[in-house]
Design a protein around this motif. Structure first.
Motif, PDB file in Angstrom:
ATOM      1  N   LEU A  82      40.351  45.974  44.715  1.00 27.30           N
ATOM      2  CA  LEU A  82      40.436  46.631  43.410  1.00 27.30           C
ATOM      3  C   LEU A  82      41.662  46.168  42.648  1.00 27.30           C
ATOM      4  O   LEU A  82      41.607  45.911  41.447  1.00 27.30           O
ATOM      5  CB  LEU A  82      40.471  48.143  43.600  1.00 27.30           C
ATOM      6  CG  LEU A  82      39.186  48.702  44.172  1.00 27.30           C
ATOM      7  CD1 LEU A  82      39.236  50.209  44.194  1.00 27.30           C
ATOM      8  CD2 LEU A  82      38.001  48.235  43.350  1.00 27.30           C
ATOM      9  N   GLY A  83      42.784  46.052  43.368  1.00 27.61           N
ATOM     10  CA  GLY A  83      44.001  45.602  42.705  1.00 27.61           C
ATOM     11  C   GLY A  83      43.832  44.209  42.135  1.00 27.61           C
ATOM     12  O   GLY A  83      44.280  43.910  41.031  1.00 27.61           O
ATOM     13  N   ALA A  84      43.150  43.362  42.905  1.00 26.56           N
ATOM     14  CA  ALA A  84      42.937  42.001  42.414  1.00 26.56           C
ATOM     15  C   ALA A  84      42.110  42.037  41.136  1.00 26.56           C
ATOM     16  O   ALA A  84      42.431  41.361  40.155  1.00 26.56           O
ATOM     17  CB  ALA A  84      42.246  41.169  43.483  1.00 26.56           C
ATOM     18  N   ILE A  86      41.787  44.460  38.974  1.00 28.01           N
ATOM     19  CA  ILE A  86      42.521  45.031  37.842  1.00 28.01           C
ATOM     20  C   ILE A  86      43.579  44.052  37.343  1.00 28.01           C
ATOM     21  O   ILE A  86      43.794  43.922  36.128  1.00 28.01           O
ATOM     22  CB  ILE A  86      43.117  46.392  38.237  1.00 28.01           C
ATOM     23  CG1 ILE A  86      41.962  47.396  38.368  1.00 28.01           C
ATOM     24  CG2 ILE A  86      44.112  46.882  37.206  1.00 28.01           C
ATOM     25  CD1 ILE A  86      42.368  48.764  38.801  1.00 28.01           C
ATOM     26  N   SER A  87      44.226  43.331  38.268  1.00 23.18           N
ATOM     27  CA  SER A  87      45.193  42.316  37.819  1.00 23.18           C
ATOM     28  C   SER A  87      44.508  41.265  36.967  1.00 23.18           C
ATOM     29  O   SER A  87      45.017  40.865  35.922  1.00 23.18           O
ATOM     30  CB  SER A  87      45.824  41.590  39.002  1.00 23.18           C
ATOM     31  OG  SER A  87      46.226  42.475  39.979  1.00 23.18           O
ATOM     32  N   VAL A  88      43.351  40.836  37.451  1.00 22.12           N
ATOM     33  CA  VAL A  88      42.653  39.792  36.714  1.00 22.12           C
ATOM     34  C   VAL A  88      42.214  40.324  35.357  1.00 22.12           C
ATOM     35  O   VAL A  88      42.267  39.629  34.346  1.00 22.12           O
ATOM     36  CB  VAL A  88      41.453  39.279  37.538  1.00 22.12           C
ATOM     37  CG1 VAL A  88      40.633  38.320  36.728  1.00 22.12           C
ATOM     38  CG2 VAL A  88      41.943  38.600  38.785  1.00 22.12           C
TER      39      VAL A  88
END
Ligand code: HDD
Ligand code: HEM
Ligand code: HEM
Lengths: 425, 335
Positions: A82-84, A86-88
């Motif tokens: 999920l973090g990846a 959202i970062s993207v």
């Protein structure tokens, strides 16, 4: 808490998606024909967009952090994916959108019409990209893919499987169409408001002539996309599908219910009204096909049937109502009788909330339908929400967030209304 | 390549995002904090017009940075937010206030003064709290066990973050002031900025002294020396170049850069140091996400940062035709 703040946040981005669609359309028309009223329509919509956008940013800032704070364990557990995503999202979409929206809002006199048009397109792309990533993240929770579990946490194994998991594309189509529908009802409502009062008629006529057909197309597309969406749900989250349709016992030749009051305790639907055999037909292509009922799934994996049956059917009813409204409007417009129908023009502005309602209800159904899972089949909500904060802090923050979010919503609503009343000049 | 390479790469990338945020949004915040002191008709609105098209794009660096922390060091975000949730909400509240207030300050002209004050409050909240958190992290967080932070608020009060935050506010205001000077070098502004330089000098001395007093082991690393040197160079250069258009701002950028070198030197290779218990600290290695995620983040980051910088530069160019004040879309919601 998160549910409420994202529910409010969601109002603004869908408006942004809808408005940018219309801005691109009118900028394109202006670029091609170089005449009024295309330009003033776009100028006006950009003003509305400015107010909506800032509210979207203001309410969105909190979102990634509240995931981290409210589901500390969950975010550590699934942050790898999920973090990846959202970062993207931030680095591809937010950056693009906010850089070029500055040109839309402040730069009309400073760049050539072509660059201005390009900026409009880029803002449109940025906004939809952002929607795509967040929908991908959400879809991953519904139908996780492309991952493995190592050392008690999720590890990404296949990026494109995780992004394009089984429900991303269909959900994205459904959500974008829903957002365009909201944009179309909003702009149609504005145009009708002017026409009914005989103000800015050239402006309003053109706007309505484009908004209504788009509303119709989006409204018609929605059940179709929705159908494919439910087929995907059937395949990957079967108990959710059974709950949506209110089927407790597996049967052959299941009815498609249009209305009913579900009663999960006694496992019946009261006052059920529906078309016999249609559900079986839709789901298996055979009127006597077998439809799995909830009884085939362990009780502890049932979603809250009552809530999601109701929300699902409300969404569909709203969808049908919007089709009716749009069909009527387009047909009358075709017969050039629309402007004589003052009651219809007066009604349209009051219908602006319909798509918003359907949007909210649709999400709530989809999210609650995921219960008791936080990540379907992987992690239960109770496991993920290991909230470490003391209760008073939660209450204070909840009250604060509610206050601020309500204030933003009210302010934006009042300002957009004033802007509309004031008119495009 | 091994995981260390990616861990370090992503860590540096995140530091870069926060650095870009403070470099760019720093002047927006600085101008926000100057608003209550703007004298004269339309002065405050003039200041706002210098940042109106940019602040949102600049703020995105913070969102990107936070997103990357979530992706690359999920444990860090969970741990920090669990411990300082309310103050953190206040910081976000500051960002929200600033966003809404800046926007409405040019639509709702009847209450413009009020919106400027709200925007200033928001900017002070963001800057003050943000620096306070950073200071606390630099000094070391009150861990009470491995992976556990103290829940007692008193443990988060100490001298270094207070000094860091107060001095930092001055540095940020200076950044905003020199930016305004670059956009519009009016005589009155020159004088005011010149006077404010003495505050900057004081703040810098406090900052450097505090660093030596509280973080001695960090202050003597070569990178820290370089950062400190650059910072002092920026402060002095800012004074000398005050009257040369645009140069004071450039020197102020040296300040910010130097400061971040100092921060980087003090932190690396730890992400969240533990106060007095170095063995509990979260290091880059112990807090990071799995390799596959790091790879994606690093590749995406390295590819996209130049692109974003390029198109942001383009928008800055659009709004930098000399002599013209930036017009906002120029409507008010008054009837
Ligand atoms: C990151 C992905 C994500 C996205 C894009 C959304 N949600 Fe969500 N939602 C969650 C991730 C999530 C969650 C973190 O997974 C929750 C929190 C607890 C839970 O059960 O699921 C959740 C819960 C949750 C609940 C409460 C369910 C319950 O407690 O039973 C509601 C009402 C919503 N969401 C509504 C929304 C709306 C209106 C959205 C539209 C923007 C939305 N969600 C997008
Ligand atoms: C977990 C859920 C979500 C998170 C963490 C989140 C986070 C954010 C953040 C931080 C911003 C502000 C960025 C900025 O500074 O410009 C934002 C804005 C935005 N979000 Fe969300 N969001 C979520 C849900 C959604 C959903 C479901 C959609 C649409 C389908 C969406 C679409 C957008 C768009 C288009 C914007 C740009 C601002 C605007 O146009 O108003 N977001 N979001
Ligand atoms: C008229 C027929 C419609 C059908 C058959 C339909 C079908 C569906 C289905 C099956 C889902 C559940 C997805 C899941 O649980 O994973 C869903 C969700 C949703 N619907 Fe609809 N829908 C219809 C109309 C609408 C309309 C008119 C709107 C809004 C204007 C709308 C907005 C949404 C939203 C926002 C979601 C949540 C996001 C998602 O999961 O895709 N729907 N819809």
């Amino acid at each position: 808490q998160f549910g409420v703040s994202i529910g409010i946040h969601y109002l603004f981005p869908i408006t942004t998606l809808g408005l940018t669609l219309f801005i691109v359309i009118f900028e394109t028309l202006f670029l091609a024909k170089r005449q009024e009223p295309y330009r003033s329509i776009s100028v006006f919509l950009v003003k509305v967009l400015g107010l909506i956008f800032v509210a979207g940013v203001a309410t969105g800032l909190l979102m990634p952090f509240s995931i981290g704070a409210n589901w500390a364990r969950f975010s550590t557990y699934a942050g790898a994916i999920l973090g990846a995503l959202i970062s993207v999202e931030a680095i591809t979409a937010f950056a693009l959108e906010s850089a070029f929206i500055s040109i839309l809002l402040f730069g009309r006199e400073r760049v050539s019409p072509f660059v201005y048009w390009l900026s409009a397109v880029l803002v449109f792309v940025g906004a939809h990209l952002s929607g795509f990533w967040i929908v991908a993240a959400n879809s991953w929770l519904q139908t996780p893919a492309g991952y493995a579990i190592e050392d008690g946490r999720v590890v990404l194994t296949n990026l494109s499987q995780a992004i394009f998991n089984h429900s991303t594309l269909i959900r994205f189509a459904h959500v974008v169409t829903a957002a365009w529908l909201a944009g179309a009802f909003l702009t149609a409502g504005i145009a009708a408001y002017y026409l009914a009062r005989a103000r800015h008629e050239a402006f309003a006529r053109k706007l309505l002539a484009i908004a209504l057909p788009i509303a119709l197309a989006a409204a018609l597309a929605q059940p179709l996309i929705g159908h494919f969406h439910i087929m995907e749900v059937l395949e990957h989250n079967p108990e959710k599908d059974a709950a949506y349709e209110g089927i407790f016992k597996s049967v052959n030749g299941a009815p498609l219910l249009a209305f009913g009051i579900p009663d999960a305790k006694n496992q019946v639907i009261h006052f059920a009204v529906g078309a016999p055999y249609v559900l079986s037909l839709l789901e298996s292509g055979d009127p006597m096909g077998r439809v799995k009922g909830l009884e085939e799934f362990p009780r502890e994996n049932w979603p809250p049937v009552n809530v999601i049956f109701t929300t699902f059917h409300l969404m569909i009813m709203l969808g049908m109502a919007m089709i009716a409204v749009a069909v009527f409007g387009v047909v009358q417009m075709w017969c050039r009788k629309l402007e004589a129908m003052r009651w219809y023009l007066l009604l349209l502005p009051w219908l602006i909330p319909l798509p918003y309602l359907a949007n909210e209800i649709g999400w709530i159904g989809a999210e609650i339908g995921r219960q008791p899972w936080l990540i379907y089949g992987v992690m239960r909500t109770a496991e993920g929400s290991s909230i470490t904060l003391p209760l008073w802090q939660l209450s204070v923050s909840f009250a604060g967030i509610l206050l601020v979010y309500t204030a933003i919503t009210v302010m934006t609503f009042v300002s957009v209304r004033k802007l509309i009343q004031k008119g495009p000049n | 390549m091994d995981i260390q390479f990616y861990q370090t790469g992503v860590f540096l990338l995140i530091v870069l995002f926060f650095y870009l945020f403070s470099l760019l949004d720093g002047f927006d915040l600085g101008i926000g904090m100057m608003l209550p002191f703007a004298r004269g008709n339309g002065a405050a609105a003039g200041l706002v017009s210098h940042i109106a098209p940019f602040w949102d794009g600049n703020e995105v660096w913070l969102v990107i940075g936070a997103g990357f922390v979530f992706g690359a060091f999920p444990a860090v975000l969970g741990l920090l937010l669990g411990a300082i949730y309310l103050p953190f909400l206040l910081l976000i509240g500051g960002l929200i206030l600033r966003a809404m207030a800046l926007e409405y300050s040019y639509h709702d002209l009847a209450h413009q003064r009020m919106w400027h004050l709200v925007a200033a409050c928001g900017s002070y909240l963001v800057t003050g709290l943000g620096l306070y958190f950073l200071g606390t992290i630099l000094q070391g967080l009150p861990f009470v066990g491995p992976g556990k932070l103290s829940a007692y608020a008193g443990d988060y009060v100490s001298a270094f973050p207070v000094l860091f935050s107060l001095a930092g506010i001055v540095v940020v205001i200076w950044h905003g002031a020199t930016y305004a000077l670059r956009q519009d070098p009016a005589e009155a502004r020159l004088k005011g900025t010149g006077k404010f330089w003495w505050a900057l000098l004081g703040a810098s001395l406090v900052l450097i002294a505090a660093w030596f007093a509280f973080l001695p082991q960090a202050a003597t690393k070569p990178l820290a020396m370089a950062g400190g040197g650059l910072f002092i160079f920026g402060v002095i250069g800012g004074r000398l170049a005050l009257r040369r258009k645009g140069w004071a701002f450039r020197f102020s950028c040296c300040n910010v850069t130097g400061l971040w070198l100092l921060i980087l030197a003090s932190l690396y290779p730890v992400v969240l140091p533990a106060y007095q218990h170095p063995e509990w600290s979260l290091t880059i290695a112990s807090a990071s996400a799995p390799l596959s995620t790091l790879k994606i983040l690093l590749v995406v980051g390295v590819l996209l940062v130049p692109i974003i910088i390029a198109y942001s530069y383009f928008t800055y160019r659009v709004f930098r035709r000399p002599g013209k004040r930036i017009q906002n879309s120029g409507f008010s919601i008054q009837n």
